[in-house]
Every structure is written in C-alpha cells, then in structure tokens.
Design an enzyme around this catalytic site. Structure first.
Site, PDB file in Angstrom:
ATOM      1  NE  ARG A   1      39.418  37.925  29.868  1.00 40.59           N
ATOM      2  CZ  ARG A   1      39.380  37.364  31.070  1.00 40.59           C
ATOM      3  NH1 ARG A   1      38.230  37.210  31.699  1.00 40.59           N
ATOM      4  NH2 ARG A   1      40.491  36.962  31.645  1.00 40.59           N
TER       5      ARG A   1
ATOM      6  CE  LYS B   1      39.119  33.800  38.378  1.00 42.04           C
ATOM      7  NZ  LYS B   1      39.200  33.818  36.902  1.00 42.04           N
TER       8      LYS B   1
ATOM      9  N   GLY C   1      41.616  39.262  33.467  1.00 43.26           N
ATOM     10  CA  GLY C   1      40.352  39.887  33.094  1.00 43.26           C
ATOM     11  C   GLY C   1      40.044  41.093  33.970  1.00 43.26           C
TER      12      GLY C   1
ATOM     13  N   GLY D   1      45.467  34.020  35.029  1.00 43.75           N
ATOM     14  CA  GLY D   1      45.971  32.686  35.322  1.00 43.75           C
ATOM     15  C   GLY D   1      46.732  32.124  34.124  1.00 43.75           C
TER      16      GLY D   1
HETATM   17  N1  LIG Z   1      41.020  42.035  49.561  1.00 43.69           N
HETATM   18  C1  LIG Z   1      40.176  41.484  48.698  1.00 43.69           C
HETATM   19  N2  LIG Z   1      39.159  40.711  49.125  1.00 43.69           N
HETATM   20  C2  LIG Z   1      38.295  40.147  48.248  1.00 43.69           C
HETATM   21  N3  LIG Z   1      38.365  40.303  46.907  1.00 43.69           N
HETATM   22  C3  LIG Z   1      39.371  41.064  46.440  1.00 43.69           C
HETATM   23  C4  LIG Z   1      40.318  41.686  47.290  1.00 43.69           C
HETATM   24  N4  LIG Z   1      41.186  42.365  46.513  1.00 43.69           N
HETATM   25  C5  LIG Z   1      40.801  42.201  45.246  1.00 43.69           C
HETATM   26  N5  LIG Z   1      39.707  41.423  45.186  1.00 43.69           N
HETATM   27  C6  LIG Z   1      38.922  41.040  43.968  1.00 43.69           C
HETATM   28  O1  LIG Z   1      39.724  40.285  43.100  1.00 43.69           O
HETATM   29  C7  LIG Z   1      39.032  40.217  41.858  1.00 43.69           C
HETATM   30  C8  LIG Z   1      39.970  39.914  40.738  1.00 43.69           C
HETATM   31  O2  LIG Z   1      40.724  38.755  41.013  1.00 43.69           O
HETATM   32  P1  LIG Z   1      41.295  37.790  39.881  1.00 43.69           P
HETATM   33  O3  LIG Z   1      40.165  37.172  39.131  1.00 43.69           O
HETATM   34  O4  LIG Z   1      42.248  36.872  40.574  1.00 43.69           O
HETATM   35  O5  LIG Z   1      42.100  38.798  38.936  1.00 43.69           O
HETATM   36  P2  LIG Z   1      42.279  38.801  37.341  1.00 43.69           P
HETATM   37  O6  LIG Z   1      40.902  38.609  36.717  1.00 43.69           O
HETATM   38  O7  LIG Z   1      42.891  40.102  37.022  1.00 43.69           O
HETATM   39  O8  LIG Z   1      43.167  37.626  37.047  1.00 43.69           O
HETATM   40  C9  LIG Z   1      38.327  41.552  41.734  1.00 43.69           C
HETATM   41  O9  LIG Z   1      36.985  41.331  41.406  1.00 43.69           O
HETATM   42  C10 LIG Z   1      38.503  42.222  43.116  1.00 43.69           C
HETATM   43  O10 LIG Z   1      37.304  42.779  43.634  1.00 43.69           O
HETATM   44  O1  LIG Z   2      38.926  35.304  33.935  1.00 40.99           O
HETATM   45  C1  LIG Z   2      39.720  34.411  33.623  1.00 40.99           C
HETATM   46  O2  LIG Z   2      40.926  34.259  34.207  1.00 40.99           O
HETATM   47  P1  LIG Z   2      41.720  35.398  35.047  1.00 40.99           P
HETATM   48  O3  LIG Z   2      40.808  35.907  36.157  1.00 40.99           O
HETATM   49  O4  LIG Z   2      42.906  34.654  35.602  1.00 40.99           O
HETATM   50  O5  LIG Z   2      42.115  36.482  34.094  1.00 40.99           O
HETATM   51  C2  LIG Z   2      39.447  33.443  32.503  1.00 40.99           C
HETATM   52  O6  LIG Z   2      38.232  33.767  31.834  1.00 40.99           O
HETATM   53  C3  LIG Z   2      39.422  32.010  33.034  1.00 40.99           C
HETATM   54  O7  LIG Z   2      38.358  31.871  33.935  1.00 40.99           O
HETATM   55  P2  LIG Z   2      38.439  30.741  35.091  1.00 40.99           P
HETATM   56  O8  LIG Z   2      39.549  31.153  36.047  1.00 40.99           O
HETATM   57  O9  LIG Z   2      37.076  30.749  35.740  1.00 40.99           O
HETATM   58  O10 LIG Z   2      38.760  29.432  34.407  1.00 40.99           O
END
Ligand SMILES: Nc1ncnc2c1ncn2[C@@H]1O[C@H](COP(=O)(O)OP(=O)(O)O)[C@@H](O)[C@H]1O
Ligand SMILES: O=C(OP(=O)(O)O)[C@H](O)COP(=O)(O)O
Length: 405
Positions: free
Chosen positions: A39, A204, A362, A386
């Site tokens: 990033r 998330k 991310g 997101g």
């Molecule tokens: N089964 C699970 N239980 C808890 N955490 C998980 C599981 N599978 C994946 N994760 C966690 O999800 C996190 C990423 O989620 P998220 O922030 O939604 O994705 P992104 O940043 O790609 O949008 C990672 O740190 C990973 O460790």
């Molecule tokens: O990591 C982020 O989003 P992402 O996990 O959906 O890629 C962005 O930095 C937004 O962070 P936030 O979901 O805490 O507002």
C-alpha cells in the site's frame, strides 16, 4: 473528478503549497516490522510527483482500528520510515494529527519536502458518526493545508473526516492510485466476461456480507472461505465450534442461500476445514498441529482456520473455467504457515485459469505477495477490499463522491 495531472498543470501548479494527501498506509505489521509494503508502494508515485513539483506534502492515513485515542501498536511511524526509503528522501513524522507536533512539522516543510502525520484514528473526530464532530476535526486538518489530494483508495468507502469532510473544505483532486483503481473496477461493473466467479473470505465479515445481496444479481458462482464461511455453515445447521461467527446474520445468510438457489447462482462452501484449539500466535509461528475435519462435523471448541485439502481442490476446479474472477479475503489465517494452503490454492487457481483476475484488499494483496506469487500473474491487485466490493455494488463511495465536483 479533477486529476493530479490537472492539478499539476493548473496555473502555478503546487509549488510552495501545502498539499494534504489522504493515503491508505494501513499495512500489515508484526510488531513494528511491516510485513508487506504494497500500500505504501502504491501511493508513493503520487507523493513523489507532488514533491518533485515543489509541493510541501503532508501524508495522512489510518492504520488498524484504534478507538479514537493513541495506541502505540497502531503508530504510523514504521510506515513513515518505509515511505522515506521508497522516496529516497527524508520524511518528517508528526507524533499527532492536528496538535502541536503536526503544526510544527508542517510549518517546517520546505518546497519538495514530505511529512507523515500520526494515525488519524487516534482522534475520535476522524470516524465520528456525528457530522458536527467529524466536521470539527476536518476543520482542524484543513488548517494545516492548502490543497487536498485523495489517494487512499482502500478507505474511500468510509465516511470519515479525512476522506469525506476534508475535501469539501479545500481545493481537491484525485491521486493517480484512485484513478487507476477506479479505471479497472469500472470494467467489472460494465460488461463482465462469464462465467464470473467471486471469491469471498477474510475476517471483516459484518462489513462484507452485505455485498452478496448484489452479487446474487451479477455473479455466476460465489466461493466462500475464511472467517466468512462459518456463518454460512451455521446457517446450514452445522456446528462451527469457536470459529468466527456473525450469529445475527444467520437469517440473512439463509435468505442468500435460498435466493441463490432460485436464481441459479452457484454457492460453494468449504467441504473440509483445518481446525485448531485456538487462534495461532502469528509472531512466534510455532506449529499448531491442526486437524482436518469435514465441514459438517466440526468438533466443539475447535476453531476453523483454513480450508482443508478437498476444499482446496474443489475451489481450484470451480475457478478453472472462469472468464472473470474477483477475489477479496484470504481463505484462512495465511499469516501462519499451518493455515496458508487455502489462500495459496485460490491464488494458484486464479493464475491457472485464463480469466481476467482482480484481487482486492489489504490482506488479500499482502497474502498473494508474501506467499511468493508474482503480482504480474494477476490482472489487477487492488489496494482496497471493502472499497472495491462497495464500488462493484454500485454504491456511492463517500471518498469518491467528495472528489467529484
Ligand atoms: N477462519 C478465519 N478465522 C479468523 N480469521 C481469519 C480466518 N480466515 C482468514 N482470516 C483473517 O482474515 C484477515 C483478512 O481479512 P480482511 O481484512 O477481511 O481481508 P482484506 O484485507 O483482504 O480485505 C487475515 O488477517 C486472516 O488472518
Ligand atoms: O484495510 C482496509 O480495508 P480492507 O481490509 O477491506 O482492504 C482499509 O485500510 C480500510 O480499513 P477499515 O476497514 O478499518 O476502514
């Protein structure tokens, strides 16, 4: 939307002006070590261009989800140091966002200098629901700068002071990263080649479940993994032990499954899972001795942390004939080697298909890189998870709308 090119070409350009760059420097950290700097690299060209044009650049971002007060674990100091390395120039760091340190650091900037402010979310005004509270914080940020450049694509779906309220208070433009991201994602909202397969995982869950409502109208096949899978498995009546669960969303998910059936959208859930007694220590990375269990027979008290081998093979097969793939959210806790296989298998599945592939988020982007995949093997790696999901949903994104006039 005014672009950075127009901003630089305008009249006197940005020389001598204080330009506030809202970036997304929300990078994964292990202690104070950045485990993936994607990033920072993504926004670096915007910052470099502004500095080269003689601007006094103020970079601001959030990191993690601190609760409106300083928490050392969420300091942006490591990101500021890394930005300095990438730019090849000294980057000053303010230990607050709108206080004495920020004012003095910004006041000391010369033309072409760069400073990073401390985590915006250390101030409750940044994320406040109340418009007046957010506005008051945005007023204080606005006092630091002359011009605003929005380039934190990963946060444009947040109605936060620095994303939404601040650009209304300053002349503004979109940075190069936002322009690139929107350019690619726009294609996925227009005509997508089919089969269109969407892979959703990550942690998330409450943020991202809602996108399925829209995907049921758009996608041909939806593969669910990561922390997102357990609300679906529970909705089907299976036990999920101590896995991540969004209990209040079970009826919503049951409705998704019913509608997918009606519409002929294929929903694919894990058939086996890797489970352990507890969430692994991501720093020590000691072996956890996970068990592989069928998804409909999870032992009580165990936590699902990755897809099992049958699911890995199933998901690879479900990706093989795709023409378009959008993937957000790791399939497991990939940060620990015991739980990286599901994520690795999906990444490989994208590469092995002949589809146009977009990986967003991310952690998803960090996973692809830290697991050793070549970024160029994917169509596009988006810095926003997101944000890209909400863009694909057709929602008005506060951080883009604010740049539009
Ligand atoms: N089964 C699970 N239980 C808890 N955490 C998980 C599981 N599978 C994946 N994760 C966690 O999800 C996190 C990423 O989620 P998220 O922030 O939604 O994705 P992104 O940043 O790609 O949008 C990672 O740190 C990973 O460790
Ligand atoms: O990591 C982020 O989003 P992402 O996990 O959906 O890629 C962005 O930095 C937004 O962070 P936030 O979901 O805490 O507002």
């Amino acid at each position: 939307m005014k672009t950075i090119d127009e901003l630089l070409a305008d009249g006197d350009g940005v020389r001598g002006k204080r330009v506030f760059v809202r970036a997304d420097l929300n990078v994964p950290l292990s202690g104070t070590t950045i485990t993936d700097d994607g990033r920072i690299r993504a926004v670096q060209p915007t910052i470099a261009r502004l500095a080269q044009a003689g601007a006094r650049v103020i970079v601001a971002s959030h990191l993690g989800r601190p609760k409106g007060a300083p928490e050392p674990a969420f300091s942006l100091a490591p990101a500021a140091a890394r930005l300095g390395e990438l730019l090849g120039q000294k980057v000053a760091f303010a230990t607050d966002t709108v206080g004495e340190s920020a004012r003095s650091v910004v006041g000391a900037l010369g033309d072409g200098d760069v400073a990073v402010l401390e985590n915006l979310r250390f101030n409750p005004g940044e994320t406040a629901k109340d418009d007046a509270e957010r506005g008051a914080f945005a007023d204080r940020l606005a006092a630091l700068a002359d011009v605003y450049v929005g380039d934190g694509f990963g946060a444009v779906h947040r109605k936060h002071a620095s994303v939404y309220d601040l650009p209304a208070r300053l002349p503004h433009a979109a940075g190069g990263l936002i322009a690139t991201e929107v350019g690619v994602l726009k294609k996925l909202t227009e005509d997508v080649s089919r089969p269109y397969v969407v892979v959703l995982g990550g942690a998330k869950v409450s943020d991202k479940l809602g996108v399925i409502d829209h995907l049921l109208e758009k996608a041909d096949r939806i593969l669910i993994g990561g922390g997102m899978a357990f609300t679906f498995l529970k909705a089907k009546g299976y036990e999920v032990g101590s896995s991540l669960l969004q209990e209040d969303q079970i009826p919503v998910v049951q409705d998704y499954l019913r509608r997918a059936d009606e519409r002929g959208v294929e929903f694919v859930l894990p058939v086996d899972l890797k489970v352990a007694a507890e969430f692994p220590d991501l720093k020590a990375k000691a072996p956890t001795h996970p068990e592989t269990v069928p998804a409909d027979a999870m032992p009580a008290g165990k936590m699902g942390l990755d897809n099992g081998p049958e699911t890995c093979a199933l998901y690879a097969a479900k990706l093989a004939d795709a023409a378009t793939v959008f993937w957000n959210g790791p399939m497991g806790v990939f940060e620990h080697p015991d739980f990286a296989e599901g994520t690795r298998a999906v990444a490989q599945g994208l590469i092995d298909s002949s589809a146009f592939t977009v990986v967003g988020g991310g952690d998803s982007a960090a996973a692809v890189r830290t697991l050793g995949f070549d970024e160029s093997a994917f169509g596009h790696i988006s810095t926003g998870g997101g944000a890209s999901l909400e863009y694909l949903e057709g929602k008005t994104l506060p951080g883009l709308a604010a740049l539009e006039d």
